[in-house]
Design a protein around this motif. Structure first.
Motif, PDB file in Angstrom:
ATOM      1  N   ALA A   1      42.385  47.890  39.672  1.00 62.53           N
ATOM      2  CA  ALA A   1      42.531  47.690  38.219  1.00 62.53           C
ATOM      3  C   ALA A   1      43.967  47.896  37.777  1.00 62.53           C
ATOM      4  O   ALA A   1      44.416  47.306  36.780  1.00 62.53           O
ATOM      5  CB  ALA A   1      41.598  48.646  37.475  1.00 62.53           C
ATOM      6  N   ASP A   2      44.734  48.733  38.508  1.00 58.57           N
ATOM      7  CA  ASP A   2      46.118  49.016  38.128  1.00 58.57           C
ATOM      8  C   ASP A   2      47.120  48.155  38.910  1.00 58.57           C
ATOM      9  O   ASP A   2      48.296  48.466  38.979  1.00 58.57           O
ATOM     10  CB  ASP A   2      46.432  50.495  38.330  1.00 58.57           C
ATOM     11  N   ASP A   3      46.622  47.058  39.509  1.00 58.16           N
ATOM     12  CA  ASP A   3      47.486  46.176  40.296  1.00 58.16           C
ATOM     13  C   ASP A   3      47.877  44.974  39.449  1.00 58.16           C
ATOM     14  O   ASP A   3      47.014  44.326  38.844  1.00 58.16           O
ATOM     15  CB  ASP A   3      46.755  45.706  41.556  1.00 58.16           C
ATOM     16  N   SER A   4      49.156  44.674  39.403  1.00 59.74           N
ATOM     17  CA  SER A   4      49.633  43.540  38.605  1.00 59.74           C
ATOM     18  C   SER A   4      49.961  42.322  39.464  1.00 59.74           C
ATOM     19  O   SER A   4      50.598  41.385  38.995  1.00 59.74           O
ATOM     20  CB  SER A   4      50.891  43.948  37.817  1.00 59.74           C
ATOM     21  N   TYR A   5      49.532  42.347  40.738  1.00 56.58           N
ATOM     22  CA  TYR A   5      49.784  41.206  41.619  1.00 56.58           C
ATOM     23  C   TYR A   5      49.138  39.958  41.013  1.00 56.58           C
ATOM     24  O   TYR A   5      48.011  40.021  40.524  1.00 56.58           O
ATOM     25  CB  TYR A   5      49.214  41.489  43.012  1.00 56.58           C
TER      26      TYR A   5
END
Length: 580
Positions: A202-206
């Motif tokens: 959820a905290d990944d901006s990929y």
């Protein structure tokens, strides 16, 4: 089963875009139907997206450093390499896990690591990282465990690794475990590893979360190659592409965005591969390397690779991919082909039993099928579940075993299987997966409860349980030309998320049908439209039934145009996909 035909109605300036990019408007419509661009995109943006779709290159892949924990995870691995510590890769027994393991061990060895690999035994160990594998690693003096295509649900096992003095880096692509809090919010539960590399965080901006496990492993190795500045690193990265491509297709990932580039470029590499194992397997399957496409991976090579993990050990397939010996590669490839033949026979027997069970009981009324086959080989559960899904067009689980029951599920597009399992999670001792597939473990006495509760929470409507064919273009067969078909090749590779185009026309007549094939499963004919225009056509299926039901009647068809080459001559032909 009656299917619903729906014509795609997405809009755009097909003619204008076609003129700008020198494409037939039909091709632009096909690209629009795949959501490559939107009607609201300004012309420059739309053109850029289309060009990337048609001509995307390795340079268009996203920077691996954008993935959460990529830097942290690589630093943990680099530290272990620097300190000459022992690293253990834990893979999975399916095609994605095999290819992930191959990519990681090849990459880490190139970086100078003291590294070994273990792939769980499907029957003895079950899926993914488990306590016995953790304890085995500790006894072998391992300092760092690196998972691939698993680990995201292994919180307890990773805690054990830490207690035993080992570090852990998780690389995975499966859904992050979660639970719903009392106030209705979703709380994600990633494992307490030293690094968790998974684009689903959820905290990944990929920018793209559709990579398979091998895709994530490929990204990690590429990043580490860059950080280490190894010699000929772009060439070394490209050597791994064929494995990422095979896994992406074999694990049925959407062929969009990065996956489309990985598969297209990986197939190019595969067509000239020097890998003894891949060369031997292609030869054993009667394939020329240069002709291998997504179909051959999905339905010929892939099942052989998967068969090793189903009926034997997936490490056999991994050994085939890693060996430098042509002789050993040929022996291992022959073993895989033989195992797959046995798997086919066992699957047919299990499917027959499953179909009889559904047809002779009230299971047929369920919107989610839960079929319990205690004596079925555990490794075949997923395949049989997939066949049940196709036959009944509904989500299906097949459970096996007598004490601890294990099973696999296969879903339909309108049913997110992993999310639904989370709603009845207390039934299981272990479960995991993603929207289209899942694995479960549960006590035998809870099989009935699982069936009841998974159906109670099911919200599928009759419309969602009706198979649907989306028609790209209602196009007269008289519009088909060689140059259009050649432009259609630009849409490849086709597969999940980038389906092969489907066309349709009504008021057609079948003329001069001829049935071929040992099993009478091919019908060749002329297809005539309302204006008398005729084109060659072919139907694959029950040819006698096709002739009985279609000859002498006006029919509507969905079709795919192709060029039939015979004795050096090209002829236009349509492959009839369905009819009514």
């Amino acid at each position: 089963m009656e299917e619903k035909w729906v014509v795609a109605a997405k809009r755009a300036d097909f003619s204008g875009i076609g003129k700008r990019l020198h494409l037939d408007p039909v091709i632009v419509r096909l690209i629009r139907n795949r959501d490559v661009f939107t009607e609201k995109d300004d012309p420059e943006v739309a053109d850029r997206k289309i060009r990337k779709y048609l001509d995307g290159r390795l340079s268009d892949l996203y920077d691996p450093s954008r993935m959460k924990d990529m830097e942290t995870g690589s630093r943990v691995i680099f530290d272990a390499i620097r300190d000459r510590q022992k690293i253990r890769i834990i893979g999975d027994y399916d095609i994605d896990g095999i290819m992930s393991s191959c990519i990681l061990i090849t990459g880490l060895r190139k970086l100078g690591a003291d590294v070994s690999v273990r792939i769980p035994d499907r029957i003895r160990n079950g899926y993914g990282l488990n306590e016995s594998l953790v304890r085995d690693a500790h006894e072998d003096g391992i300092n760092l465990i690196v998972t691939c295509d698993n680990g995201i649900a292994a919180a307890e096992q990773i805690r054990l690794a830490h207690e035993l003095g080992m570090k852990a880096v998780v690389t995975d692509h499966h859904a992050i475990p979660f639970r719903e809090t009392e106030n209705g919010e979703t709380e994600y539960l990633p494992p307490p590893a030293d690094a968790v590399i998974n684009p689903h965080r959820a905290d990944d901006s990929y920018p793209f979360d559709g990579l398979c496990g091998a895709g994530v492993a490929f990204k990690l190795v590429c990043y580490m190659y860059d950080q280490a500045d190894i010699a000929n690193r772009e060439e070394e990265k490209e050597k791994l592409l064929e494995f990422a491509a095979i896994a992406t297709v074999g694990d049925v990932m959407d062929l969009t965005d990065e996956n489309r580039i990985l598969v297209r470029e990986g197939l190019k590499r595969l067509h000239r591969t020097a890998n003894p194992g891949l060369c031997a397997l292609a030869e054993q399957c009667g394939l020329e390397k240069e002709e291998i496409g997504t179909y051959h991976i999905g339905f010929i090579l892939g099942p052989c690779l998967n068969a090793s993990g189903r009926l034997d050990s997936a490490e056999r397939a991994l050994r085939m991919l890693l060996t430098d010996s042509r002789k050993e590669a040929e022996e291992l490839a022959a073993d895989l082909v033989s195992l797959n033949a046995s798997r086919k026979d066992m699957t047919a027997e299990g499917l027959e039993t499953a179909l009889e069970m559904v047809e002779s009981s009230d299971l047929k009324k369920d919107r989610v099928l839960v079929v319990y086959l205690p004596e079925c080989h555990q490794s075949l559960a997923g395949i049989i579940a997939g066949r049940l899904r196709e036959h009944y067009y509904r989500p299906a689980f097949v459970l096996t075993g007598t004490d601890e029951v294990k099973g696999s599920g296969r879903s339909i597009e309108t049913y997110s299987m992993y999310e639904e399992l989370c709603r009845v999670r207390d039934v299981f001792t272990k479960f995991g997966g993603h929207p289209m597939a899942a694995g479960v473990s549960l006590p035998a006495e809870k099989v009935g409860e699982f069936r009841r509760r998974i159906n109670e929470v099911c919200t599928l409507t009759p419309e969602q349980l009706t198979p649907k064919t989306v028609i790209d273009v209602a196009m007269p067969v008289s519009y088909i030309r060689e140059d259009l078909i050649r432009q259609m090749k630009m849409l490849e590779p086709c597969g999940k998320g980038n389906s092969r185009p489907v066309f349709a026309e009504s008021q057609m007549q079948i003329q001069s049908p001829r049935v071929f094939g040992k099993n009478r499963n091919v019908c060749k004919m002329k297809l005539s439209d309302r204006n008398g225009y005729r084109i060659d056509a072919v139907w694959f299926g029950d040819a006698d039934e096709f002739v009985r039901s279609a000859s002498g009647r006006t029919i509507s068809v969905t079709y795919y145009p192709e060029i039939d080459t015979w004795q050096g001559r090209n002829r236009l032909q349509v492959r009839i996909l369905s009819y009514r």
